[in-house]
Design a protein around this motif. Structure first.
Motif, PDB file in Angstrom:
ATOM      1  N   GLY A 182      34.740 -27.438  22.623  1.00 31.46           N
ATOM      2  CA  GLY A 182      34.924 -26.658  21.384  1.00 31.46           C
ATOM      3  C   GLY A 182      36.389 -26.338  21.139  1.00 31.46           C
ATOM      4  N   VAL A 209      31.891 -26.381  15.874  1.00 31.95           N
ATOM      5  CA  VAL A 209      32.492 -25.667  17.002  1.00 31.95           C
ATOM      6  C   VAL A 209      31.598 -24.505  17.414  1.00 31.95           C
ATOM      7  N   TYR A 210      31.122 -23.763  16.448  1.00 33.73           N
ATOM      8  CA  TYR A 210      30.262 -22.613  16.756  1.00 33.73           C
ATOM      9  C   TYR A 210      29.018 -23.076  17.507  1.00 33.73           C
ATOM     10  N   PHE A 231      27.813 -22.092   6.789  1.00 35.04           N
ATOM     11  CA  PHE A 231      27.008 -21.421   7.815  1.00 35.04           C
ATOM     12  C   PHE A 231      25.820 -20.697   7.202  1.00 35.04           C
ATOM     13  N   ALA A 282      30.144 -24.879  21.085  1.00 35.79           N
ATOM     14  CA  ALA A 282      30.813 -24.030  22.069  1.00 35.79           C
ATOM     15  C   ALA A 282      30.080 -22.720  22.322  1.00 35.79           C
ATOM     16  N   ILE A 283      29.780 -21.979  21.269  1.00 37.57           N
ATOM     17  CA  ILE A 283      29.172 -20.662  21.488  1.00 37.57           C
ATOM     18  C   ILE A 283      27.694 -20.803  21.847  1.00 37.57           C
ATOM     19  N   MET A 312      32.551 -25.001  26.110  1.00 34.75           N
ATOM     20  CA  MET A 312      33.750 -24.266  25.693  1.00 34.75           C
ATOM     21  C   MET A 312      34.986 -25.153  25.605  1.00 34.75           C
ATOM     22  N   ASP A 335      34.118 -26.346  11.673  1.00 33.75           N
ATOM     23  CA  ASP A 335      33.965 -24.962  12.122  1.00 33.75           C
ATOM     24  C   ASP A 335      32.540 -24.629  12.553  1.00 33.75           C
TER      25      ASP A 335
END
Lengths: 296, 292
Positions: free
Chosen positions: A265, A252-253, A234, A256-257, A262, A249
């Protein structure tokens, strides 16, 4: 009832931990149902539409998500191998340093990067590894063309693995040094009387004595095969290297975020957690069987 | 003796030199950052700084300290580290004691251990966790930085393994003298567990000081960022909005030197406590590893 009266204090002692565990571990596990929904924040879990396995189907159909799973595996497996090999060799070499003060100083310096966060190290590396940074200047003085370590898909994985090994090898050495300290000195004396030189002693006494530790560390690392290091990636990656550097990971961030998908994710998260759990349980069994390791 | 042979002595010299170079490579980047942070803008922007400051200047530190958002984020990090570590210690200490008992003494132990281990190997993932935090009303709250990490099964296991090594007679004597388990825990176990407590405190302090993602995820306002999150936004994302520097000023100071100063201030507490606590974490690491 009698045991409860006798042991009530034990239960009381566990109350704070259990409350937090329920709130922050078990309730989120219930949220996994979102993986089977088209989750809309304004409709909450109760009002969102059920879509069965659609999110998972989507996961395997999307090209970018398959690439992400592949990236995760490659980066994590290579990290596992080098984070086992380098500390193993380093511990044996360090063991040959006879002056205790020198040995201690080296240890103190190599443990240090482990305790700094990837934000700090990322900030340092972004400058050091830029095309006109310190590293490229040194390489340039040997006539090497500037390398865009963090912005070039061909270099990114290499950079990630190298910097991770650089950060962790010292810390990972600790367990091997502890195992080295536990070797019975009479083994070396016996080898010496048999005429073994230092290399032969290392080959036939030191290395075999470290093998149980290698097995434990190696098998336990297996559970992390889908953790390629969120913090590191990241803080080091950028859109230029998503193709080779994006891992589960970070994906997903972003999906989804940042993009609000959502349900999707959560599905990736569940996919990752489920496989990880199986691998962890398997690796603990193996570590127990092969090296007598147990956690509790 | 092998170490008197010529071959071994030559190897030994090369080996030691190699390892020393390797060790230096672990801190060279930090030294470079320190040098940049004390250099003048012109030298830093032209990438002329190596391992020693060029045209010594403390301008970057002055600019950094001048920023109230930066100072406030340090304050949040300090609060978080102190409170978070205290809470983790208390919970770890309380939970490890009953879990260190034999199954025959404490019937519920097996169930509890399974619950703890299960959270270690399986979790709901980032999104359900995020939603729970929202539903609990913890968004933008200081407590979101402290509470979720307070139960750490790994630290509990470390502690309970230490408790297992304590002679049973000590506890029995205390219980016969009429002390209850709380009294035994705090008056008998606490004083003798100080080395383990130091280990756990170190792990927990480093964790809290370094944590940045929770701040980024759960705080909407940069006023509430802990230092690590603040640094993540200005150093990694290069987001200047929270820097409170007007564009005119930006031309006068070097972003490179200010960044370096901020990085160094962010790493400083760890660099300071690290040498003192080193012996503890080495012990702690090996304590939790192999038992034969």
């Amino acid at each position: 009832m009698r045991t409860l009266r006798k042991n009530w204090q034990f239960h009381v002692m566990l109350i704070p931990a259990m409350i937090l565990l329920i709130l922050f571990s078990f309730i989120p596990m219930g949220g996994i149902v979102m993986a089977f929904q088209d989750y809309k924040p304004w409709q909450h879990i109760s009002g969102s539409e059920w879509v069965g396995l659609d999110n998972f189907r989507y996961l395997f159909e999307r090209e970018d998500s398959m690439q992400v799973i592949w990236n995760t595996l490659i980066i994590a497996v290579l990290k596992m191998i080098f984070n086992l090999l380098v500390p193993f060799i380093f511990a044996i070499m360090l063991n040959e340093v006879r002056k205790l003060a020198v040995q201690r100083t080296i240890q103190t310096l190599v443990y240090l990067p482990h305790f700094l966060s990837w934000v700090i190290l990322g900030g340092i590396l972004l400058d050091l590894l830029s095309t006109d940074g310190f590293v490229n200047q040194i390489l340039g003085s040997f006539g090497v063309q500037p390398i865009f370590f963090l912005g070039d898909n061909n270099w990114f994985r290499f950079t990630v693995i190298l910097t991770d090994v650089w950060k962790e090898f010292g810390y990972n050495t600790i367990v091997f040094l502890a195992a080295l300290a536990g070797i019975n000195p009479s083994l070396y004396e016996a080898a010496e009387i048999d005429g073994a030189n230092r290399w032969k002693q290392t080959r036939f006494v030191t290395m075999p004595s470290l093998i149980p530790m290698v097995v434990v560390v190696g098998t336990l690392a297996l559970g992390n095969v889908l953790n390629a290091g969120f913090d590191q990636i990241f803080n080091l990656y950028n859109p230029l290297v998503y193709q080779k550097g994006d891992i589960i990971d970070t994906f997903v961030y972003r999906t989804a975020i940042q993009n609000g998908e959502m349900g999707f994710g959560t599905a990736i998260g569940l996919f990752k957690s489920a496989i990880s759990m199986v691998l962890i349980l398997f690796s603990y069994q193996m570590a127990k069987k092969w090296a007598g390791y147990r956690i509790f | 003796m092998y170490y008197k042979t010529r071959g071994y002595r030559i190897f030994s010299i090369f080996n030691t030199c190699f390892l020393i170079i390797l060790a230096i490579m672990c801190i060279v980047p930090l030294v470079h950052v320190l040098a940049v942070s004390f250099s003048a803008k012109s030298a830093a922007d032209a990438n002329l700084v190596g391992l020693w400051p060029k045209q010594f200047s403390v301008e970057a530190y002055k600019k950094t300290i001048d920023n109230p958002v930066f100072l406030h984020s340090i304050w949040i990090s300090v609060q978080r580290t102190v409170l978070g570590t205290a809470l983790t210690l208390l919970i770890t200490f309380l939970a490890a004691y009953p879990l260190s008992k034999e199954n025959s003494t404490f019937k519920g132990r097996t169930i509890y251990s399974w619950l703890f281990v299960f959270t270690m190997v399986f979790n709901g993932g980032m999104i359900p966790f995020y939603i729970v935090i929202q539903k609990l009303g913890l968004m933008n709250s200081f407590w979101v930085l402290v509470l979720p990490g307070a139960v750490n099964t790994f630290l509990i296991i470390l502690m309970l393994n230490f408790f297992r090594g304590v002679p049973k007679e000590l506890e029995e004597a205390a219980l016969i003298d009429g002390a209850n388990h709380f009294r035994t825990l705090f008056s008998i176990y606490l004083p003798i567990s100080l080395p383990s407590i130091a280990t756990i405190a170190l792990f927990s302090m480093v964790f809290h000081w370094n944590s940045w993602f929770d701040g980024l995820l759960y705080m909407n306002n940069s006023d509430k960022f802990p230092l690590a999150t603040f640094l993540q936004t200005v150093i990694i994302q290069r987001d200047m909005s929270s820097m409170s520097i007007n564009p005119k000023e930006m031309e006068l100071i070097s972003q490179t030197t200010v960044r370096a100063a901020q990085i160094f201030i962010g790493a400083a507490p760890i660099l300071l406590v690290y040498p003192f606590l080193q012996k503890y974490f080495v012990k702690g690491m090996t304590l939790g590893s192999v038992k034969e």
